[in-house]
Design a protein around this motif. Structure first.
Motif, PDB file in Angstrom:
ATOM      1  N   MET B  49       0.829  -1.207   0.000  1.00 48.14           N
ATOM      2  CA  MET B  49       0.000   0.000   0.000  1.00 48.14           C
ATOM      3  C   MET B  49       0.864   1.259   0.000  1.00 48.14           C
ATOM      4  O   MET B  49       0.543   2.230  -0.663  1.00 48.14           O
ATOM      5  CB  MET B  49      -0.968  -0.012   1.180  1.00 48.14           C
ATOM      6  CG  MET B  49      -2.117  -0.957   0.925  1.00 48.14           C
ATOM      7  SD  MET B  49      -3.533  -0.622   1.962  1.00 48.14           S
ATOM      8  CE  MET B  49      -2.973  -1.327   3.462  1.00 48.14           C
ATOM      9  N   VAL B  50       1.984   1.207   0.751  1.00 49.82           N
ATOM     10  CA  VAL B  50       2.895   2.356   0.757  1.00 49.82           C
ATOM     11  C   VAL B  50       3.425   2.616  -0.654  1.00 49.82           C
ATOM     12  O   VAL B  50       3.614   3.754  -1.073  1.00 49.82           O
ATOM     13  CB  VAL B  50       4.070   2.127   1.739  1.00 49.82           C
ATOM     14  CG1 VAL B  50       5.098   3.246   1.633  1.00 49.82           C
ATOM     15  CG2 VAL B  50       3.569   2.009   3.168  1.00 49.82           C
ATOM     16  N   GLY B  59      -9.158   4.719   5.144  1.00 47.84           N
ATOM     17  CA  GLY B  59      -8.021   5.396   5.758  1.00 47.84           C
ATOM     18  C   GLY B  59      -7.064   5.934   4.714  1.00 47.84           C
ATOM     19  O   GLY B  59      -7.348   5.881   3.514  1.00 47.84           O
ATOM     20  N   SER B  60      -5.923   6.466   5.178  1.00 43.98           N
ATOM     21  CA  SER B  60      -5.003   7.096   4.218  1.00 43.98           C
ATOM     22  C   SER B  60      -3.542   6.876   4.576  1.00 43.98           C
ATOM     23  O   SER B  60      -3.192   6.627   5.724  1.00 43.98           O
ATOM     24  CB  SER B  60      -5.283   8.607   4.152  1.00 43.98           C
ATOM     25  OG  SER B  60      -4.775   9.215   5.319  1.00 43.98           O
ATOM     26  N   ILE B  61      -2.705   6.947   3.534  1.00 43.22           N
ATOM     27  CA  ILE B  61      -1.246   6.938   3.696  1.00 43.22           C
ATOM     28  C   ILE B  61      -0.720   8.166   2.993  1.00 43.22           C
ATOM     29  O   ILE B  61      -1.141   8.453   1.867  1.00 43.22           O
ATOM     30  CB  ILE B  61      -0.593   5.751   2.965  1.00 43.22           C
ATOM     31  CG1 ILE B  61      -1.201   4.432   3.369  1.00 43.22           C
ATOM     32  CG2 ILE B  61       0.917   5.738   3.184  1.00 43.22           C
ATOM     33  CD1 ILE B  61      -0.522   3.256   2.685  1.00 43.22           C
ATOM     34  N   THR B  62       0.214   8.862   3.643  1.00 48.43           N
ATOM     35  CA  THR B  62       0.911   9.919   2.922  1.00 48.43           C
ATOM     36  C   THR B  62       2.417   9.791   3.146  1.00 48.43           C
ATOM     37  O   THR B  62       2.860   9.386   4.217  1.00 48.43           O
ATOM     38  CB  THR B  62       0.469  11.333   3.356  1.00 48.43           C
ATOM     39  OG1 THR B  62       0.569  11.402   4.779  1.00 48.43           O
ATOM     40  CG2 THR B  62      -0.945  11.640   2.932  1.00 48.43           C
ATOM     41  N   ILE B  63       3.169  10.096   2.085  1.00 48.84           N
ATOM     42  CA  ILE B  63       4.622  10.096   2.151  1.00 48.84           C
ATOM     43  C   ILE B  63       5.054  11.509   1.797  1.00 48.84           C
ATOM     44  O   ILE B  63       4.777  11.962   0.681  1.00 48.84           O
ATOM     45  CB  ILE B  63       5.218   9.073   1.176  1.00 48.84           C
ATOM     46  CG1 ILE B  63       4.763   7.668   1.570  1.00 48.84           C
ATOM     47  CG2 ILE B  63       6.745   9.161   1.148  1.00 48.84           C
ATOM     48  CD1 ILE B  63       4.515   6.775   0.420  1.00 48.84           C
ATOM     49  N   GLN B  75      10.468   9.093  -4.633  1.00 49.60           N
ATOM     50  CA  GLN B  75      11.150   9.238  -3.334  1.00 49.60           C
ATOM     51  C   GLN B  75      11.302   7.926  -2.586  1.00 49.60           C
ATOM     52  O   GLN B  75      11.991   7.865  -1.583  1.00 49.60           O
ATOM     53  CB  GLN B  75      10.365  10.206  -2.445  1.00 49.60           C
ATOM     54  CG  GLN B  75      10.212  11.579  -3.059  1.00 49.60           C
ATOM     55  CD  GLN B  75       9.291  12.457  -2.236  1.00 49.60           C
ATOM     56  OE1 GLN B  75       8.927  12.130  -1.125  1.00 49.60           O
ATOM     57  NE2 GLN B  75       8.913  13.586  -2.799  1.00 49.60           N
ATOM     58  N   VAL B  76      10.621   6.892  -3.080  1.00 53.84           N
ATOM     59  CA  VAL B  76      10.624   5.626  -2.354  1.00 53.84           C
ATOM     60  C   VAL B  76      11.356   4.568  -3.167  1.00 53.84           C
ATOM     61  O   VAL B  76      11.032   4.339  -4.335  1.00 53.84           O
ATOM     62  CB  VAL B  76       9.174   5.143  -2.082  1.00 53.84           C
ATOM     63  CG1 VAL B  76       9.193   3.829  -1.311  1.00 53.84           C
ATOM     64  CG2 VAL B  76       8.403   6.195  -1.313  1.00 53.84           C
ATOM     65  N   ALA B  77      12.373   3.962  -2.574  1.00 55.84           N
ATOM     66  CA  ALA B  77      13.075   2.845  -3.218  1.00 55.84           C
ATOM     67  C   ALA B  77      12.574   1.558  -2.569  1.00 55.84           C
ATOM     68  O   ALA B  77      12.635   1.406  -1.352  1.00 55.84           O
ATOM     69  CB  ALA B  77      14.578   2.982  -3.045  1.00 55.84           C
ATOM     70  N   TYR B  78      12.072   0.667  -3.390  1.00 53.54           N
ATOM     71  CA  TYR B  78      11.343  -0.495  -2.877  1.00 53.54           C
ATOM     72  C   TYR B  78      11.995  -1.789  -3.338  1.00 53.54           C
ATOM     73  O   TYR B  78      12.240  -1.977  -4.521  1.00 53.54           O
ATOM     74  CB  TYR B  78       9.897  -0.392  -3.381  1.00 53.54           C
ATOM     75  CG  TYR B  78       9.021  -1.607  -3.205  1.00 53.54           C
ATOM     76  CD1 TYR B  78       9.009  -2.337  -2.010  1.00 53.54           C
ATOM     77  CD2 TYR B  78       8.165  -2.007  -4.226  1.00 53.54           C
ATOM     78  CE1 TYR B  78       8.177  -3.432  -1.858  1.00 53.54           C
ATOM     79  CE2 TYR B  78       7.323  -3.103  -4.079  1.00 53.54           C
ATOM     80  CZ  TYR B  78       7.328  -3.817  -2.898  1.00 53.54           C
ATOM     81  OH  TYR B  78       6.511  -4.894  -2.756  1.00 53.54           O
ATOM     82  N   ILE B 150      12.293   0.834   1.319  1.00 48.10           N
ATOM     83  CA  ILE B 150      11.457  -0.201   1.908  1.00 48.10           C
ATOM     84  C   ILE B 150      11.956  -1.550   1.433  1.00 48.10           C
ATOM     85  O   ILE B 150      11.915  -1.847   0.237  1.00 48.10           O
ATOM     86  CB  ILE B 150       9.987   0.007   1.524  1.00 48.10           C
ATOM     87  CG1 ILE B 150       9.554   1.338   2.131  1.00 48.10           C
ATOM     88  CG2 ILE B 150       9.131  -1.134   2.041  1.00 48.10           C
ATOM     89  CD1 ILE B 150       8.112   1.588   2.067  1.00 48.10           C
ATOM     90  N   LEU B 151      12.478  -2.326   2.362  1.00 50.16           N
ATOM     91  CA  LEU B 151      13.083  -3.604   2.006  1.00 50.16           C
ATOM     92  C   LEU B 151      12.214  -4.714   2.587  1.00 50.16           C
ATOM     93  O   LEU B 151      12.100  -4.866   3.799  1.00 50.16           O
ATOM     94  CB  LEU B 151      14.502  -3.685   2.575  1.00 50.16           C
ATOM     95  CG  LEU B 151      15.383  -2.449   2.377  1.00 50.16           C
ATOM     96  CD1 LEU B 151      16.740  -2.629   3.061  1.00 50.16           C
ATOM     97  CD2 LEU B 151      15.583  -2.140   0.900  1.00 50.16           C
TER      98      LEU B 151
END
Lengths: 119, 232
Positions: B49-50, B59-63, B75-78, B150-151
């Motif tokens: 979800m992230v 609900g919500s997620i914010t980065i 901005q996110v390395a997954y 995020i690993l």
């Protein structure tokens, strides 16, 4: 350098203790530059933020000082590290004796065990 | 220290199965965080979800203030829990692919790490061992200049020596402005490099604490506490 860390206890004070020991026994000399936070984190296999916190704690105690853009150095007041290390030894000794007391051993009996203990 | 990732009352249901049950969480930048929980507790659902691969039921997620999407993917390395790369490609082709794809990718850093591991860039991915393939994936992810890494299970498939390599790669590339989230159930191997841990159980967060606080309060390692919390 080798780090001996116990996972059941907070890491930060353990790093402080071992740095104090190395300064007290003269491995690290006054005004000597220490390894960088990242290098210590790598060699001890711990989080860089934890190393940073330990260095800052020792700086607060006057045992280390930092130079902007250069790194961390051993202060000339090595007696502070020696004192900190001696405090630690006193604490550990006290903890040992009070544990023995709980087990019902008298001072004399503990002395006997200590003398028979071969290092 | 600013809030990097924020979840409010995050729920995910698959049909009538609840995978995440109203999670509230905020993560600051500059931390290495362990996301710990047994199999099926909701770790991968949360991570997907992230990364915008699943959408929340509620609900919500914010980065950094943005909902998962194009802006957050910059901005996110997954690192997913299984490989998604084309196995017919060579290491060099994949590096070029990543360079095209991500503005923040540093090919020089990736090549330096490949040469450290004696992985020739001309090797095709399918000719590498499983462990080396996983290391290539990790190197690609860690060679980005991201805000959030995020690993998902980065050490599950590799031998203990390679685990040390993975851990030192994470420390080595750690940047004080970024946060690294590591999901795993192999806690003993990784707990020394964590700032804080999140325990997740049946879709709920049951604990969020710094690791030194855990050691101080409980007098035990994170691994031991985990075994206690998740005893069955």
């Amino acid at each position: 350098m080798e780090w001996v860390l116990n996972k059941n206890k907070p890491i930060c004070p353990q790093l402080c203790e071992q740095l104090c020991l190395r300064i007290a026994d003269g491995t690290f000399k006054p005004n000597e530059r220490l390894l960088s936070v990242r290098e210590v984190a790598l060699s001890a296999g711990v989080n860089p933020n934890t190393v940073q916190r330990s260095f800052e704690e020792l700086e607060h105690q006057g045992i280390l000082y930092s130079v902007r853009g250069s790194g961390w150095y051993v202060s000339e007041n090595t007696h502070l590290a020696t004192a900190a290390f001696e405090r630690l030894l006193a604490e550990k000794t006290e903890a040992f004796f009070s544990e023995m007391q709980v087990l019902g051993l008298s001072g004399e009996a503990v002395k006997k065990y200590v003398e028979e203990w071969n290092l | 220290m600013s809030v990097l990732l924020k979840c409010e009352n995050l729920v995910k249901q698959y049909g009538n199965l609840t995978a995440l049950n109203g999670i509230n969480l905020s993560l600051e930048s500059g931390k290495i965080v362990g996301l710990l929980g047994p199999n099926g507790s909701g770790k991968t659902t949360f991570i997907k979800m992230v990364n915008g691969l699943l959408s929340p039921t509620a609900g919500s997620i914010t980065i950094n203030g943005n909902h998962p999407g194009t802006e957050t993917k910059k901005q996110v390395a997954y690192l997913p829990d299984n490989s998604y790369l084309n196995s017919w490609m060579s290491v060099r082709q994949i590096v070029e692919f990543f360079t095209d794809f991500y503005d923040d990718f540093r090919p020089d850093l990736a090549y330096a790490m490949f040469s450290q591991l004696d992985i020739p860039p001309e090797r095709k991915l399918k000719t590498l061992s499983k462990g080396n393939k996983e290391k290539v994936c990790l190197i690609l992810v860690m060679s980005r200049n991201a805000k959030l890494y995020i690993l998902d299970e980065p050490i599950a498939g590799v031998d203990p020596a390679a685990r040390d390599y993975v851990i030192s790669t994470i420390i080595n590339n750690y940047n004080p402005d970024a946060t690294v989230v590591i999901s795993t159930h192999l806690i003993a191997d990784i707990e020394q490099i964590l700032d804080e841990v999140i325990f997740i159980k049946n879709g709920n967060i049951v604990l969020k604490q710094t690791v030194d606080e855990i050691r101080e309060e409980h007098g035990k390692s994170v691994d031991e506490l985990f075994r206690e919390v998740f005893k069955w």
